[in-house]
Every structure is written in structure tokens, then in C-alpha cells.
Design a protein around this motif. Sequence first.
Motif, short mmCIF file in Angstrom:
data_model
loop_
_atom_site.label_atom_id
_atom_site.label_comp_id
_atom_site.label_asym_id
_atom_site.label_seq_id
_atom_site.Cartn_x
_atom_site.Cartn_y
_atom_site.Cartn_z
N VAL A 1 49.03 -18.13 11.49
CA VAL A 1 49.63 -17.28 10.46
C VAL A 1 48.55 -16.66 9.58
N ALA A 2 47.51 -17.42 9.29
CA ALA A 2 46.46 -16.94 8.40
C ALA A 2 45.41 -16.08 9.11
N MET A 3 45.33 -16.16 10.44
CA MET A 3 44.24 -15.53 11.18
C MET A 3 44.09 -14.03 10.92
N PRO A 4 45.15 -13.24 10.88
CA PRO A 4 44.93 -11.79 10.61
C PRO A 4 44.24 -11.55 9.28
N TYR A 5 44.52 -12.35 8.29
CA TYR A 5 43.92 -12.17 6.96
C TYR A 5 42.50 -12.75 6.90
#
Length: 298
Positions: free
Chosen positions: A248-252
Motif C-alpha cells: 500500500v505504501a510502495m507508490p508513495y
Amino acid sequence: MPRANLNDLSAFLAVVRERSFTQAAARLGVSPSALSHTLRALEERLGVRLLNRTTRSVAPTEAGERLCRAVGPRLEEVEAELEALGELRAKPAGTIRISASDYAAHALLLPRLAGLLPRYPDLKVEISIDDRLVDIVAERFDAGVREGEQVAKDMIAVRIGPDLRMAVVGAPAYFATRPRPKQPQDLTAHNCINLRLPTRGGLYAWEFQKGRRKLNVHVEGQLVFNQPGAMLKAALAGVGLAYVLEDVAMPYLDDGRLERVLHDWCPPFPGYHLYYPSRRQASPAFALLVEAVRHQAP
């Protein structure tokens, strides 16, 4: 009050249609003598003669004609419905109800259902998005989706996703005024965004492991949410540190809006599984869905 079962009535109607015990018996797969005995027993229970028999022919009496007109169409409807049910057993059809978390529903189920459903127009899937640990039997779900560690031992579990990893993340603006934690215990000096567990109501303790060493840290902070998505948005706003799924955090993380700490304390753990009771009889539709969402290892 005398009653007749469907087999006896079907036998009676077969004799009326064929006008012959021999031909009706062949159609039903029984002997003529057994069929004759069945019809005599039916007449005795009803207390009326239904058939006039001679050595050359069989014809319904007035009572037999009345019974044929009254029961014939209804019995044909019953037989048609039973045949339709048989078709349901042979082809994927019907509604499958699944309880799943928000992430699992959107990241794992929907992409695979998008490829499955157009090919089977009689198949319907109802997904109830809920972060609670739902009792799928009590709440009448066909299956549930949860992390592998959360699936009860008496359930059949099918992996539908790869291993997962948690991540402690914060915005660059947050780290600009605070030292980065080097070990989990350092989190006690940080403003952490808490998650209130939907099932038990308590605050989730952040779980860490390095080698054989395991730590559960009860963090403190100014914000508490009951959904992980809100925690991530708060971290993006620079309010504090969040503990969320790495995916969930990877794109950011990739675009620099979030930064990660304590990476070496967050090992992988079993990913999401579809689970269902071991006593559940798998319909063609359910078996098809299970295969469609099953995880294919690269």
C-alpha cells in the motif's frame, strides 16, 4: 388422510401416458409386475380405482382422469425444476458471498473476478468489505479472505496472494524535525498513528521481528483510526508515523512522498488466503472461483 409419494404418482402418470404397463415399466426402469403392485398399493391408499385393466389395454377411470388432470401439470413442473437444479450442479451459476478486507477485495479479488465474470454470466459474487474477523459460518458467507495467520485451523485455506510485509513510514517533513528510529523501542519517542482493532476494540500493537527476536510495541500518538487507509493519508500529511502494508505504501515510497524506517525489523509473513468450512460442498461455481483467485507463484 391417504397420501401418495411422488414416485407413485409418476408411475401412475407413466401408465396413463403409455396406456401399457409393459411400456411404462420399460420407461421407468422397473418390471411390469413391480409397477402393477405399485399402482394397486396407490389405489388402496386412496380408496378409489384409478385404472381399468384388461388383457389388451389399460385406461384411467373417471377418478384416474381427474387425478391425472390435477396432478399431471404440477408434477411436470416439479420434474422441470429438479432438472433445472441438476443443470446448476453441472454449470457455474448462482451467488457466492465473500467477506474480505478492503485491501484484499480491491488488490486481489477484483482483478481476477474482472477476468472471470464476463465468461460466466450466470455467476454472481457479493463481496462484503469488512476489516473485522468475521465468523463466516454464523454470518452465512460462502468464504472469507484474511491473512494466512488469521485463518482458523478448521478451515480450508487457499493462498490467493504472495507473502506480505509491513512498513513503518513517515513523510519527509515529519523526519525533518525528528531523529529516525533505529530500533522498535525508539518509537515511544515518536508521534505514531494508531489503529483501533475492529474486532476487539483495542489498539493494535506494532509487531516486529529480527531473526528470532520478536517485539510488540504499544505506540502512542495524537491520532487513532479504525481503517489503515486513513492512517496512510495521515502519514502523507506529515502528522506522524504509520504502520501499514508495504504494497500500500510502495507508490508513495517510490515517488518520495513517504520514507521508510525499521525495514530490517519487518520480515515477510503469510499473505492473504481464501478460506471456507471444510464441510462445505463445493458447487461448480465455487470451485471455479477458487481456481480463478488461487495465487500462481512466479
